[in-house]
Design a protein around this motif. Structure first.
Motif, PDB file in Angstrom:
ATOM      1  N   ILE A  33       1.007  -1.660  -0.621  1.00 34.29           N
ATOM      2  CA  ILE A  33       0.023  -0.167  -0.260  1.00 34.29           C
ATOM      3  C   ILE A  33       0.555   1.352   0.193  1.00 34.29           C
ATOM      4  CG2 ILE A  33      -1.184   0.985   1.530  1.00 34.29           C
ATOM      5  CD1 ILE A  33      -3.020  -1.292   2.546  1.00 34.29           C
ATOM      6  N   GLU A  34       1.970   0.760   0.741  1.00 35.05           N
ATOM      7  CA  GLU A  34       2.765   2.418   1.149  1.00 35.05           C
ATOM      8  C   GLU A  34       3.388   2.655  -0.556  1.00 35.05           C
ATOM      9  OE1 GLU A  34       5.237   1.399   4.390  1.00 35.05           O
ATOM     10  OE2 GLU A  34       3.304   2.052   5.916  1.00 35.05           O
ATOM     11  N   ARG A  35       3.938   1.359  -1.000  1.00 39.26           N
ATOM     12  CA  ARG A  35       4.567   1.652  -2.317  1.00 39.26           C
ATOM     13  C   ARG A  35       3.765   2.858  -2.830  1.00 39.26           C
ATOM     14  NH1 ARG A  35       8.939  -2.229  -3.318  1.00 39.26           N
ATOM     15  NH2 ARG A  35      10.123  -2.463  -1.867  1.00 39.26           N
ATOM     16  N   GLU A  54      -5.845  -2.037  -7.558  1.00 37.67           N
ATOM     17  CA  GLU A  54      -5.714  -3.340  -9.121  1.00 37.67           C
ATOM     18  C   GLU A  54      -4.115  -2.196  -8.897  1.00 37.67           C
ATOM     19  OE1 GLU A  54      -8.462  -2.133  -9.274  1.00 37.67           O
ATOM     20  OE2 GLU A  54      -8.615  -4.146 -10.398  1.00 37.67           O
ATOM     21  N   ALA A  55      -3.862  -1.835  -8.097  1.00 33.62           N
ATOM     22  CA  ALA A  55      -2.535  -0.550  -7.793  1.00 33.62           C
ATOM     23  C   ALA A  55      -1.702  -1.729  -6.584  1.00 33.62           C
ATOM     24  CB  ALA A  55      -3.019   0.597  -7.366  1.00 33.62           C
ATOM     25  N   ILE A  56      -2.783  -1.794  -5.136  1.00 34.89           N
ATOM     26  CA  ILE A  56      -2.227  -2.674  -4.228  1.00 34.89           C
ATOM     27  C   ILE A  56      -1.068  -3.972  -5.181  1.00 34.89           C
ATOM     28  CG2 ILE A  56      -2.380  -3.525  -2.421  1.00 34.89           C
ATOM     29  CD1 ILE A  56      -4.465  -1.962  -1.848  1.00 34.89           C
ATOM     30  N   ILE A  57      -2.077  -4.986  -5.677  1.00 37.13           N
ATOM     31  CA  ILE A  57      -1.687  -5.898  -6.862  1.00 37.13           C
ATOM     32  C   ILE A  57      -0.408  -5.785  -7.366  1.00 37.13           C
ATOM     33  CG2 ILE A  57      -3.027  -7.764  -7.720  1.00 37.13           C
ATOM     34  CD1 ILE A  57      -5.399  -6.910  -6.887  1.00 37.13           C
ATOM     35  N   SER A  58      -0.875  -5.161  -8.231  1.00 37.63           N
ATOM     36  CA  SER A  58       0.923  -4.286  -8.488  1.00 37.63           C
ATOM     37  C   SER A  58       2.206  -4.674  -7.831  1.00 37.63           C
ATOM     38  CB  SER A  58       0.329  -3.970  -9.497  1.00 37.63           C
ATOM     39  OG  SER A  58       0.608  -2.713  -9.404  1.00 37.63           O
ATOM     40  N   GLN A  59       1.562  -3.811  -6.846  1.00 35.51           N
ATOM     41  CA  GLN A  59       3.526  -3.896  -6.212  1.00 35.51           C
ATOM     42  C   GLN A  59       3.182  -5.137  -5.277  1.00 35.51           C
ATOM     43  OE1 GLN A  59       5.474  -1.299  -5.900  1.00 35.51           O
ATOM     44  NE2 GLN A  59       3.846  -0.017  -7.315  1.00 35.51           N
ATOM     45  N   TYR A  98       9.489 -14.103  -0.606  1.00 32.10           N
ATOM     46  CA  TYR A  98       9.556 -13.404  -1.587  1.00 32.10           C
ATOM     47  C   TYR A  98       8.109 -13.506  -2.418  1.00 32.10           C
ATOM     48  CZ  TYR A  98      10.115 -13.593  -7.047  1.00 32.10           C
ATOM     49  OH  TYR A  98       9.892 -12.903  -8.751  1.00 32.10           O
ATOM     50  N   MET A  99       7.358 -12.764  -2.501  1.00 32.72           N
ATOM     51  CA  MET A  99       5.643 -12.660  -3.088  1.00 32.72           C
ATOM     52  C   MET A  99       6.086 -13.169  -5.197  1.00 32.72           C
ATOM     53  SD  MET A  99       2.620 -13.980  -3.125  1.00 32.72           S
ATOM     54  CE  MET A  99       2.435 -13.598  -1.481  1.00 32.72           C
ATOM     55  N   ARG A 100       5.969 -14.190  -5.175  1.00 35.97           N
ATOM     56  CA  ARG A 100       6.385 -14.092  -6.430  1.00 35.97           C
ATOM     57  C   ARG A 100       5.296 -13.736  -7.394  1.00 35.97           C
ATOM     58  NH1 ARG A 100       8.744 -20.312  -7.958  1.00 35.97           N
ATOM     59  NH2 ARG A 100       5.829 -20.520  -8.864  1.00 35.97           N
ATOM     60  N   PRO A 101       5.477 -13.359  -9.206  1.00 36.12           N
ATOM     61  CA  PRO A 101       4.424 -12.700  -9.771  1.00 36.12           C
ATOM     62  C   PRO A 101       2.624 -13.483 -10.088  1.00 36.12           C
ATOM     63  CG  PRO A 101       6.408 -12.298 -10.854  1.00 36.12           C
ATOM     64  CD  PRO A 101       6.828 -13.057  -9.666  1.00 36.12           C
TER      65      PRO A 101
END
Lengths: 334, 466
Positions: free
Chosen positions: B361-363, B375-380, B394-397
């Motif tokens: 969320i901060e990013r 959507e923005a949170i998910i992409s981060q 590590y959260m893989r894509p």
């Protein structure tokens, strides 16, 4: 107008229509007032009502307490899941078309065995058979997914006319499916009303009240019970067929004896001596369980207390209690 | 596309274990803890950009609150609560939105869980869903979360099936614990390294997704690491069984060298206590994927020593120990202070789920300003790496998170009132060596194995000789 030989039945159907009309109107308008979540819950409730209605043909009208109706509900659900997995088409009508004969054959087969006995022996037999089906679903892991169950995606309704794949597909599906289930529910209620008020239904009640007399009247008791079992199991199976696309998944939970217990609970809750009792019971029980699970981790305790209270205070169930109350009020006024 | 080699290459065991990067004694992370203090606790360096609403951020946490699963469920809710309290003490997410949590009991059954997730989203209006322990629950609620468009970080329920088949292209659903196939493989590596002489193997697993998966991947890996083994007995008790007597006598009558177990939670506690009475632990080696996955104090001092006591290949509170990884030291201290007990892997997973969310969320806020869209949170979240008490996370894509796998051997240390891990015999394995890489073909595409991992092992692992 000429006197109609079917007049009494027409009269009773008219009575049903008069009683149902306001409720039906309310149910039709419901989605305009409430949110998706409530519509979904009412849909679950209507499905539970269909199951309890079917169950009650045996308990209320034939006097046989089945502790194994989970088997027919579960078989309906699993049949749909297998159809999805093996045959492919995502059409609700197709599910119903395949599912009904399967549950009918199963009820006929199991019923044939069970109706050879009555009272507790009948109950134990139905329980045993449903537990066999449950064990099969649980242990045949590679076929049924074991306790993980099988997934059923949202089907298309009305021969593919209504499809739900968009981003808000779920919400659209719930509203459409609500009307779909409501329509089937109305058909089931009318059908059951006709059945219990037909000579066949009267014969069942005669058997329930006095088996010996009924036999002396020349009724073939076992056959009547068998047909009653068949209709009852099929209707409960239909509820299972309708339930699984809504739930999205079927697990052996719906085949377990506790689920049979929930069907019995619903009928008791509403009142099994009334035609409308199981309908009210099915819907109320759905709400009761959902909110009990949501509000407390002691939800089983809560349901138990409700059941005990019910048996002690309201043995005729909600509908029975209300009608007694209504009678008293009327008497008090006059 | 990969093709099965016609001849499986062979190597010797020691060389193979070396290539897998297996480390014993827990030296794997030495020198890694150079960052002082707990960076998780530090407030965001910059204030949030743009206007952020101060309405609470509602999360729904589902876990076992009752029954035999509660020894995993309670730590999960405690880890979640602690993270929420810490974040709220700094003002909440982006310094504004306090985290509020509603809970649901996973013990109500799979169908009830599906209904609960819908209720939480549609009726209680949660912003994020988290939790879930059982691998029977996650494939049921995962697709529901997707159809509701509900941002979800599962803290367990780590079956491969979820992202292999149930939702092969997840958008909203993430999962923070290691994938399940790595669990069986980790146990197999522990066995191959410690007891390479075992030949006759007995299995006991709960009869549902997790047990099946653990058994399959353990066997797949062991076939390659220790050739010539045979399965002499299989038991499949129902999940949440408390009476294991029949299973124990069946196992003992088969006279195996090794028992492989994946019974978990209260089931494992009941199992080991009953097995003790039969003297099972004296007759055979025991390797478990998840014996010490419960809250640490649920295991008694009576637990036998020398059992390969897995933790779902995720995290045990004594590792990394001492001052080597301050993040863990401080996490365990704070957790103990808050709850008067030690955390398990569920606590750490549930705790990190909220910090992962916070970081994303901060990013996202830095990029877009204001409260970011889902959507923005998910992409981060996709591809996000973060330091955790367990090490690097590590959260893989593809929405499945990874950290190095870890397992250990039970020992009674004077420091604790329960059996814990022998600090000298902790095994760590780099996760990339035991999991199918990103983009590996999923079941039903180019192969029909039960999992992508099974296909990856079969096509790429050599076989040990001698």
């Amino acid at each position: 107008m000429k006197p109609d030989p079917n007049a009494p039945r027409d009269h009773s159907l008219a009575r049903l229509a008069a009683a149902m009309a306001p409720v039906l109107l309310l149910l039709i308008l419901l989605p305009t007032f409430v949110e998706t979540y409530q519509i979904q819950l009412v849909t679950y409730g209507l499905i539970a009502a269909i199951a309890a209605l079917g169950f009650n043909l045996l308990l209320g009208y034939t006097g046989l307490l089945s502790f194994g109706h989970s088997a027919y509900f579960g078989l309906g659900a699993y049949t749909v899941a297998f159809v999805v997995q093996r045959l492919g088409p995502h059409s609700m009508e197709f599910y119903i078309l395949i599912g009904i004969p399967v549950v009918a054959i199963a009820s006929a087969l199991f019923g044939y065995v069970c109706v050879r006995h009555t009272r507790i022996f009948f109950g134990i037999l139905t329980l045993a058979i449903s537990q066999v089906v449950y064990s099969l679903a649980l242990k045949l892991y590679w076929v049924t997914g074991g306790s993980d169950g099988l997934r059923v995606p949202r089907p298309a309704l009305l021969l593919g006319l209504l499809n739900f794949s968009g981003p808000r597909g779920f919400q659209q599906f719930i509203t459409s499916y609500y009307y779909y289930v409501l329509a089937i529910f109305v058909v089931c209620v009318v059908l059951m009303w006709v059945v219990v008020h037909s000579p066949f239904g009267k014969a069942l009640q005669a058997i329930r009240d006095n088996e010996v007399r009924a036999r002396f009247l020349g009724l073939r008791i076992r056959r009547f019970r068998w047909i009653s079992f068949l209709v009852s199991g099929t209707l409960t199976g239909l509820a299972g067929i309708l339930w699984v696309p809504l739930n999205g998944l079927t697990t052996p939970d719906v085949l377990y004896w506790t689920f049979s217990g929930e069907i019995v609970f619903s009928a008791l809750l509403g009142g099994f001596r009334n035609f409308t009792g199981p309908i009210v019971g099915g819907i109320v029980f759905t709400y009761l369980k959902t909110y009990a699970v949501a509000t407390t981790e002691y939800w089983q305790l809560l349901l138990g207390v409700v059941l005990v209270t019910l048996v002690l205070v309201l043995p005729t169930g909600i509908v029975g209690g209300l009608s007694t109350l209504g009678l008293r009020l009327r008497k008090g006024r006059s | 596309m990969e093709k099965t080699p016609t001849v499986t290459p062979t190597v010797n065991r020691r060389a193979f274990l070396n290539t897998l990067g297996v480390t014993v004694g827990g030296t794997g992370l030495i020198g890694a803890g150079l960052v002082g203090g707990s960076q998780l606790l530090k407030a965001a360096q910059d204030p949030a950009k743009g206007r952020v609403p101060d309405t609470p951020f509602r999360t729904g946490h589902m876990t076992f609150l009752t029954g035999a699963g509660a020894v995993l469920g309670e730590p999960s809710i405690k880890g979640h609560t602690m993270a929420a309290e810490e974040i709220n003490a700094q003002g909440g997410l982006l310094g504004k939105r306090k985290i509020e949590t509603i809970t649901a009991d996973e013990a109500a059954g799979t169908d009830a869980c599906v209904k609960e997730v819908r209720r939480m989203k549609l009726d209680a209006k949660i912003d994020m869903f988290t939790g879930v322990i059982s691998s029977g629950t996650s494939p049921a609620v995962g697709p529901v979360a997707e159809e509701l468009g509900l941002l979800t970080i599962l803290t367990d329920g780590c079956t491969d099936f979820l992202f292999d088949k149930a939702i092969p292209n997840p958008k909203y659903v993430f999962r923070i614990t290691n994938i399940q196939s790595s669990d069986g493989i980790t146990a197999a590596i522990g066995v191959a390294q410690t007891w390479p002489h075992v030949r006759k193997i007995a299995h006991i697993h709960p009869d549902y997704a997790y047990g099946r998966n653990a058994s399959e991947h353990f066997t797949l890996a062991l076939e390659r690491l220790v050739p010539g083994t045979e399965v002499v007995s299989e038991s499949w008790p129902k999940l949440f069984t408390t009476d294991f007597a029949a299973h124990i006598t069946k196992i003992m009558s088969a006279q195996p060298d090794l028992l492989v177990a994946s019974v978990w939670g209260g089931d494992y506690v009941a199992f080991y206590k009953q097995a003790l009475r039969y003297g099972l632990f004296d007759k055979m080696k025991v390797a478990s994927t998840i014996a010490f996955g419960v809250a640490p104090h649920a295991i008694g001092k009576d637990h036998p020593e020398g059992v390969l006591a897995g933790v779902h290949s995720n995290y045990y509170f004594t590792y990394p120990g001492g001052d080597r990884w301050p993040l863990n030291k401080s996490f365990v201290q704070r957790y103990f202070k808050r709850w008067n007990e030690y955390p398990n892997f569920q606590s750490e997973g549930a705790y990190m789920a909220l910090y992962l969310l916070k970081s994303a969320i901060e990013r996202a806020n830095k990029l877009t300003g204001g409260w970011p869209e889902d959507e923005a949170i998910i992409s981060q979240l996709e591809g996000l790496g973060i330091d955790a008490p367990s090490g690097y996370l590590y959260m893989r894509p593809d929405h499945q998170a990874y950290k190095d796998a870890v397992t250990g051997f039970s020992k009674n240390l004077p420091d604790y009132e329960f059996a814990s891990w022998d600090p000298a015999r902790i095994i760590t394995i780099p996760i990339r060596n035991i999991t199918a890489p990103l983009g590996w073909p999923k079941p039903g595409t180019t192969h029909n194995e039960s999992t992508a991992a099974a296909n990856w092992i079969k096509t790429t692992w050599p076989k040990v000789v001698g």
